[in-house]
Design an enzyme around this catalytic site. Structure first.
Site, mmCIF file in Angstrom:
data_model
loop_
_atom_site.group_PDB
_atom_site.id
_atom_site.type_symbol
_atom_site.label_atom_id
_atom_site.label_comp_id
_atom_site.label_asym_id
_atom_site.label_seq_id
_atom_site.Cartn_x
_atom_site.Cartn_y
_atom_site.Cartn_z
ATOM 1 N N ARG A 1 46.534 32.439 57.397
ATOM 2 C CA ARG A 1 46.301 31.430 56.341
ATOM 3 C C ARG A 1 47.504 31.425 55.407
ATOM 4 O O ARG A 1 48.361 32.303 55.487
ATOM 5 C CB ARG A 1 45.072 31.810 55.532
ATOM 6 C CG ARG A 1 45.266 33.181 54.894
ATOM 7 C CD ARG A 1 44.193 33.602 53.926
ATOM 8 N NE ARG A 1 44.627 34.780 53.197
ATOM 9 C CZ ARG A 1 44.526 36.028 53.625
ATOM 10 N NH1 ARG A 1 43.977 36.285 54.804
ATOM 11 N NH2 ARG A 1 44.972 37.028 52.889
ATOM 12 N N GLU B 1 43.413 54.472 62.110
ATOM 13 C CA GLU B 1 44.876 54.518 62.020
ATOM 14 C C GLU B 1 45.309 55.751 61.252
ATOM 15 O O GLU B 1 44.533 56.297 60.471
ATOM 16 C CB GLU B 1 45.398 53.300 61.230
ATOM 17 C CG GLU B 1 45.387 52.010 61.990
ATOM 18 C CD GLU B 1 45.853 50.865 61.114
ATOM 19 O OE1 GLU B 1 46.147 51.087 59.918
ATOM 20 O OE2 GLU B 1 45.922 49.748 61.629
ATOM 21 N N TYR C 1 46.740 57.556 58.198
ATOM 22 C CA TYR C 1 46.740 57.175 56.795
ATOM 23 C C TYR C 1 48.022 57.699 56.158
ATOM 24 O O TYR C 1 48.299 58.888 56.172
ATOM 25 C CB TYR C 1 45.518 57.761 56.081
ATOM 26 C CG TYR C 1 45.426 57.345 54.650
ATOM 27 C CD1 TYR C 1 45.151 56.016 54.312
ATOM 28 C CD2 TYR C 1 45.627 58.252 53.625
ATOM 29 C CE1 TYR C 1 45.090 55.614 52.998
ATOM 30 C CE2 TYR C 1 45.554 57.864 52.297
ATOM 31 C CZ TYR C 1 45.290 56.536 51.994
ATOM 32 O OH TYR C 1 45.222 56.145 50.694
ATOM 33 N N GLU D 1 48.789 43.750 60.472
ATOM 34 C CA GLU D 1 48.001 42.600 60.933
ATOM 35 C C GLU D 1 48.731 41.313 60.604
ATOM 36 O O GLU D 1 49.746 41.308 59.904
ATOM 37 C CB GLU D 1 46.617 42.600 60.280
ATOM 38 C CG GLU D 1 46.651 42.531 58.766
ATOM 39 C CD GLU D 1 45.241 42.468 58.168
ATOM 40 O OE1 GLU D 1 44.700 41.354 58.106
ATOM 41 O OE2 GLU D 1 44.710 43.511 57.765
ATOM 42 N N GLY E 1 40.263 42.813 52.581
ATOM 43 C CA GLY E 1 39.891 43.065 51.191
ATOM 44 C C GLY E 1 39.385 44.468 50.938
ATOM 45 O O GLY E 1 38.751 44.722 49.931
ATOM 46 N N GLY E 2 39.681 45.386 51.842
ATOM 47 C CA GLY E 2 39.344 46.782 51.571
ATOM 48 C C GLY E 2 37.918 47.162 51.912
ATOM 49 O O GLY E 2 37.539 48.318 51.797
#
Lengths: 446, 169, 446, 169
Positions: free
Chosen positions: A292, A200, A202, A288, A164-165
């Protein structure tokens, strides 16, 4: 097959799961907080149990109360929906230990893939493309600096337990790295209770492309094509579509293959999503695995005809995959607009009572929502109140249908993001499919 | 997978219990000289007001209660919550989801019966959750006016278990 | 393409057409009677014109007023929907003469195929199977007797201008023929203003199977598979499904071929439906061609992904067919339940105000309706207030979804046939697909 | 296919005109000593009652009227319908859909002006439909109080064209 399932969630996804269970002939038990006692998902279920006060940490996330509710109602499985306990490895483990099936992957799957740095490591070891970055958790500023120099700026620092940032920092210059590293660690600690971060490369104007997969107990895996989720605001998706306007058959096959190999590397079971970043030259990098069902799963259902929630339940009950990869046929195009109870310009939450609720209808229009006239949008949870999904023979028809359906959607009494979606649909860049994860920021700045 | 329990699952209807609740409220209203009763149709929030000479408090009754008024607990306490109600009785609610037992074992006597006097800290019942026996204690001295749940029945969070009259010690 | 279309209808089909126009970027004009001034179809349109009082012969069927409405609003085409003026050859002819496109077949097509006996004649001449019957109109009782003896009892007498079961009589014995002939003539006269009748063999427990076709200006025709409309009450369809549980690929191809030849024989243009009777031995017989869009068109849309109303408009605008027969792919299974404002046991109309309207939602569920909370069902028109359509991967899923959706559908304030549909869906014969046009009669007698 | 007319298409909004209508009704109410005004929100049916000493009648105003009250015609007559209204004025409505002309030709004078006295049978205007000129006649003697539609504008079925005061001959 299960006889009775407890739905450990609320709102539209709880109703979505109850609908799937009903179609499968499975009884359902809703849980709810005191704030949700009159919710549609509660009335739609065959039984209901109040599990705590409005605060979700004391109700929907309250593991003892949720499991007690499962025990007193005699369910044989729990569907966690998304959010809340859906990616809680401990919860899945307790379910397993007391003989209640957790409808999702194993607790080991969740624990393994929940560690974002570890997940990247496993995937990279298989020789699959991952975003260039630190091999695992950064233990010090020294390590961060070394990794950043090797990868090249700009870089992004992310929380290992992230989502979620939260806990993210973009760093463009070497002299900003130290402060950003500390800030990201602090935010990761306060948000997730774990200060582990990694780093990582960007990418400028990348697309967020994810591939839906389904895996059975026998290790067979199929993919159901991609979803383009590039329209995001602060890492929250607003509009998703499938197929992506930039993914052709060849690229789809290749991304599908990598997604399948990635989840096979983790011995993954049940449905899941492999997230990729796609750069301007159509190179893609593993980011990732989401363990869910996702908010945007309906668009995949629309183009495949496959009910993902039903498949999720069947797979959890031990059924083998009923289809092979060659049986997956993608037909037409689908878009989802997430309708939030927010001011469409300032994005401030707009809870309150919906005095009039009139969903759109007709061909190619689907509404997933637990709202109705008289419903109250409570301020304690996520602001998403409806997902409007359209399907058409092609992107053109799907967009025209979305515009038509947005125009029909009546929600009075609160503010919603419907006007924002109208504007996005009218945007020439969006119409041409020229978008990236930075689209919305520029769009809103206009 | 476990066997499916044979107990009937709780009633799904939202409106099923509210008629009874309203009747009970009206009775309480008469008995206690309350002056106001508000009813909101959506969200089914029922509000009772008492313009008593000393002080006026409010009890909020929510529909998740199958048989009786309740007082929701917003505190994070792990024992019972017994705020004073407008009608002079205190409601003991379940702080957890589980199974209600009136006695420590099937052969033993019940902890309390209706009409019994109880002391603050006295065990009133057990709520079993996840194989753990949680003793629910009284937070006041008083008399048990009504036991609202049958032995061995399931209870949800916030469900009313006992009515206690703190004035009738 | 047209710029502005007048929708010469009301209720759900008017809204259906307005939705299609909106997706095509076409402006719409609604007409309405005084009784429908506040209807949803009126508000959904870009403009509206009141064309008369509640009585449809003075409003929706009032040709001068409807055409004046078209003229004063400057439309370039009229969509007639179904019922009202949709099969009125004179209306289509006047539209043609004043340069307003009638969205449907030519007036000649309507006139020719509106004569049911003539239509059978044309089709029979091509060597296609028609129900054994009198070659054309029966001019006398003598002719009727002769024809009946030749065909063999039981026979059915039908009105040439017929439809909806009016003017029909089944005759099992020779001695009943005379009275039935006279009664059918009288009813045909009073209902259609034309006492012409003809006679056909009466089949016991037949299925009503119809084939959807689309034909362009260049004479190219494709079919979109069949619809099984065997669940009827007094010749009014209640439940339709596609594919039919008894039609296999071979029979579908054969019926499709005959349907295409039949409409080619009539030089038919635009969309249409060829109705067949299918007997127990899977012999099929041509009955008639419906020269309009039909109530049950959505189930064909669900399995083909083709928007029939948009195609109808495109074809009327002179566009060639965009697809060939091999492009038509039937995916999954679809059911439609017609929800009527009627007592579900006595079938008495139940007009009034809908105090609460809550349509079902989620995956595979479509609602075509112009109702909302507060809508008034007026007593002047058809009692159908909503079409509930489901789609699933197979008949099993489609039925499970329909049961689920019927359970979610909230209509308060009036009586509806929803409980009847629940019962039909629970019926073991229906579930096995063992139905015929006599199913509902026996079902209701239980 | 014909050219698209450049005239603006009629307003689609249902609620657009009702505020104005209500204000007009209130004004009429005051001027005419009416005693009652009912307003139903769904279906937007407005009801005005006049408890006059002689007789009380009712005029039903429906929302399809853009600027003024109207009286719907349920008779199948092909000329105008002018039932007496409660407020003493008669409304001349259009019996057909078409284009409203105030004069027999562009250069000619208007048939009537506001304030003119008219006789029963006198032509008030033309409504053109399908190239046919339909003369609309007055069914009473009276005075033109108001002309409600502009020359050359389209009118729908039942739309009010004139208000006539039958008492002011």
């Amino acid at each position: 097959m299960f006889k009775r399932v407890l739905v450990a969630n609320r709102g539209e996804i709880a109703l979505r799961v109850i609908r799937a269970c009903r179609e499968l002939g499975i009884e359902t038990v809703a849980i709810h907080s005191e704030a949700d006692a009159s919710g549609l998902h509660v009335r739609a279920a065959d039984a209901k149990v109040c599990v705590g006060p409005a605060d979700s940490s004391l109700s929907y996330r309250n593991i003892p109360n949720v499991l007690s509710a499962a025990e007193i109602t005699g369910v044989d499985a729990i569907h966690p929906g998304y959010g809340f306990l859906s990616e809680n490895a401990h919860f899945a483990e307790v379910c397993e230990s007391i003989g209640i099936k957790f409808i999702g992957p194993s607790s080991e799957n969740i624990a393994l893939l929940g560690d974002k740095a570890k997940a990247r490591e496993i995937v990279a070891k298989r020789g699959l493309p991952v975003t260039p970055g630190s091999p695992g958790e950064l233990r010090s500023e020294e390590e961060a600096l070394q990794a950043a120099k090797q990868i090249g700026f700009p870089v992004i620092i992310k929380a290992i337990a992230g989502g979620g940032g939260r806990g993210m920092r973009v760093v463009s210059r070497v002299e900003d790295l130290s402060r950003a590293f500390q800030a990201a660690q602090a935010e990761a600690k306060s948000t997730f209770g774990n200060d582990g971060v990694y780093l990582e490369r960007y990418f400028l104007e990348p697309r967020h492309i994810e591939v839906q997969i389904m895996a059975d107990q026998h290790g067979r895996v199929v993919h159901l094509g991609e979803r383009d989720c590039s329209i995001q605001r602060r890492h929250q998706k607003l509009v998703e579509e499938t197929p992506s306007p930039v993914v052709d058959e060849k690229l789809r096959r290749e991304m599908g293959r990598v997604a399948i190999e990635a989840v096979k590397a983790a011995q993954y079971r049940n449905v899941g999503t492999v997230e990729f970043l796609l750069d301007k030259d159509k190179n893609f990098y593993f980011m990732e695995v989401n363990t869910r069902i996702q908010v945007e799963h309906p668009i995949t259902e629309m183009v495949t005809g496959i009910d993902l929630i039903k498949e999720q339940i069947r797979l959890a009950a031990g059924h083998p995959l009923a289809i092979r990869q060659q049986d997956v046929v993608l037909t037409g195009h689908s878009i989802e607009c997430r309708i939030n109870a927010e001011d469409p310009e300032k994005f401030t939450p707009s809870p309150g009572t919906i005095t009039r609720y009139g969903p759109p209808g007709g061909f190619g229009v689907r509404v997933d929502s637990a709202m109705e006239s008289g419903s109250t949008v409570v301020p304690y949870y996520d602001s998403m109140i409806a997902k409007l999904i359209t399907h058409g023979r092609d992107r053109q028809e799907s967009m025209a249908r979305m515009k038509r359906a947005l125009g029909e959607f009546t929600i009075e009494g609160i503010k919603t993001t419907i006007p924002l979606h109208h504007r996005i649909l009218e945007d020439p860049d969006f119409q041409k499919g020229h978008v990236s994860t930075t689209f919305l920021e520029r769009f809103l700045a206009r | 997978m476990p066997e499916i329990a044979n107990e009937p699952i709780p009633e799904a209807s939202l409106t099923g219990g509210s008629g009874k609740q309203i009747q009970e409220l009206i009775d309480l209203l008469r008995r206690n000289n309350l002056t106001e009763l508000e009813f909101e149709s959506h969200g089914t929030r029922i509000r009772v007001r008492h313009e008593a000479p000393v002080k006026a408090t409010t009890t909020v009754v929510q529909e998740s209660v199958p048989t009786s008024p309740q007082q929701p607990t917003h505190s994070a306490s792990t024992t019972t919550s017994v705020p004073e109600t407008a009608i002079g009785f205190l409601t003991v609610t379940s702080p957890i989801v589980g199974t209600f037992y009136r006695s420590p074992s099937p052969d033993a006597d019940a902890y309390v019966e209706e009409g019994d006097s109880v002391k603050k800290g006295q065990v009133l019942c057990i709520v079993e959750a996840m194989k753990l026996m949680n003793e629910i204690e009284s937070e006041v001295d008083g008399r048990i006016v009504k036991i609202l749940v049958e032995n061995t029945k399931s209870v949800e969070y916030g469900q009313a278990l006992f009515l206690i009259d703190p004035k009738a010690v």
